[in-house]
Design a protein around this motif. Structure first.
Motif: not given
Length: 429
Positions: A382, A405, A329
């Motif tokens: 991301g 996320r 990431r």
């Protein structure tokens, strides 16, 4: 139509999705070497060809078949460096770094070049990290080089996948006596040797020990052993190294056929090998080269070092699934701004946050775009969180904070509380 441009075979691009793992590996090694007191040196990638002929040996495979050598406009023969030790020794001599017996603990990183047949884990441009130590002659420094690699394997999570192999080549005198005995033995079995080993028998007989040919390996089973020809000095040195590795709890095996492919080695040689990458199993190798500095025109100076192949270790990390999740990431937070006023405020606010959280990976949207398109870019980046700044938020001096996320509702955070909130969610979380 003209042929499309491509990279040279065996010389590969390292793409953006690959570089985080490279940076992780390189920074892990650099921190470790700082902790052990090694200083970085940077050498050119091009040297005079004579440097490698004098150091590596003219009858080695590298010099005979693998070097990229060319004449420059002045008619000088130059070579892309095939390895780092010779260049490091040249730099040490040229700049007097080992004068008056001064110890030096050095390391370097960079590309090397050999015209080999490209295959998995073996390339024509490849990258190495190398260590070289000068003017320390005891087995303690040999042990330190091995101990620090053992620590590195632990940091990377690959200790269970590598094995240490050791040997001693003795001094040039004892090695000379051994060569005579080896040649005499192999000459009596010449018809059983493969063609390459027959050639090496005349030019560099020790390299026959490193053969991969099964028939030649069978002949070598009863061949004379280097250990039987070691001088007392080399034997004491080798015993001292083994005792230190035992004390440090580092397992090893003695490989009497381990000779390395370069002429300059003496006494200790070692390799870290793995069976997880197929045939290309060596990930780190080196040894002692006490006569090399003098051979290259300097005063008698002891030396020992090693090089590790970055591509192979990267491949090993991927094969063993030891790639830390966080390094894939590259963005922690993505800031979406809508409208010119919000874009100006986003620029100022993001820089204030960076002042307070210098390690935060904060990406501000560039190129404007609709709400949908910016959120699509935020997700593709991301990032863990998205920040949302539009006219309504700007009027209230708040910014929207939305998890991308995981679970959690969107909330508004005051401008002056944003850095503290991000520190809790991202930097510490």
């Amino acid at each position: 139509m003209s042929k499309s441009l491509q990279a040279i075979r065996g010389m590969n691009d390292i793409l953006p999705e690959q570089t985080p793992l490279w940076r992780y590996f390189e920074s892990t090694v650099a921190r470790l070497l700082d902790n052990y007191g090694y200083k970085q040196i940077r050498m050119p990638i091009v040297e005079f060809t004579e440097l490698f002929k004098r150091s590596i040996g003219e009858v080695t495979d590298i010099v005979e078949k693998e070097m990229y050598t060319f004449e420059d406009r002045n008619g000088d023969s130059l070579t892309l460096r095939p390895e780092g030790t010779a260049a490091c020794v040249r730099a040490v001599l040229e700049h007097g770094l080992t004068g008056a017996g001064q110890p030096q603990k050095l390391w370097y990183i960079g590309p090397m070049f050999r015209h080999e047949r490209p295959q998995k884990g073996r390339y024509r441009q490849f990258h190495q990290i190398g260590l070289e130590v000068f003017n320390i002659d005891g087995p303690d420094i040999d042990a330190e080089l091995i101990v620090l690699t053992w620590r590195l394997w632990g940091l990377l999570g690959i200790r269970d996948a590598v094995k240490l192999e050791l040997n001693s080549l003795g001094t040039s005198e004892s090695r000379g006596r051994y060569k005579v005995a080896l040649v005499e033995y192999l000459s009596a079995h010449l018809d059983k040797l493969d063609e390459d080993s027959q050639r090496r028998l005349k030019t560099n007989p020790l390299r026959v020990l490193d053969t991969k040919n099964a028939d030649t390996q069978a002949v070598l089973v009863n061949a004379p052993k280097m250990a039987d020809y070691l001088d007392d000095e080399s034997r004491i040195h080798f015993e001292g190294l083994k005792a230190r590795l035992d004390a440090a709890g580092i397992p090893f095996v003695i490989n009497t056929k381990l000779v390395r492919g370069l002429d300059y080695y003496s006494k200790t040689v070692f390799e870290w090998v793995t069976d997880k990458l197929g045939a290309q199993g060596t990930v780190c190798a080196g040894g002692r080269y006490d006569g090399l500095v003098e051979q290259m025109g300097g005063k008698p100076t002891t030396g020992v070092g090693f090089a590790m192949g970055i591509e192979r270790l990267i491949l090993l990390l991927e094969t063993l699934e030891q790639v830390p999740e966080e390094i894939s990431r590259q963005v922690d937070v993505y800031l979406c701004a809508f409208g010119e006023a919000a874009e100006l405020a986003a620029l100022a606010l993001s820089e204030k946050v960076r002042d307070q959280l210098p390690n935060l990976r904060l990406q501000v949207n560039a190129g404007a775009g609709s709400f949908k398109s910016q959120f699509k870019k935020a997700d593709k980046s991301g990032a863990l969180y998205a920040l949302i700044l539009g006219d309504d938020e700007l009027a209230q001096q708040v910014i929207g904070f939305k998890p991308l996320r995981g679970q959690g509702e969107q909330q508004n955070i005051a401008f002056d509380a944003l850095a503290a909130h991000l520190a809790t969610c991202v930097v510490q979380g």
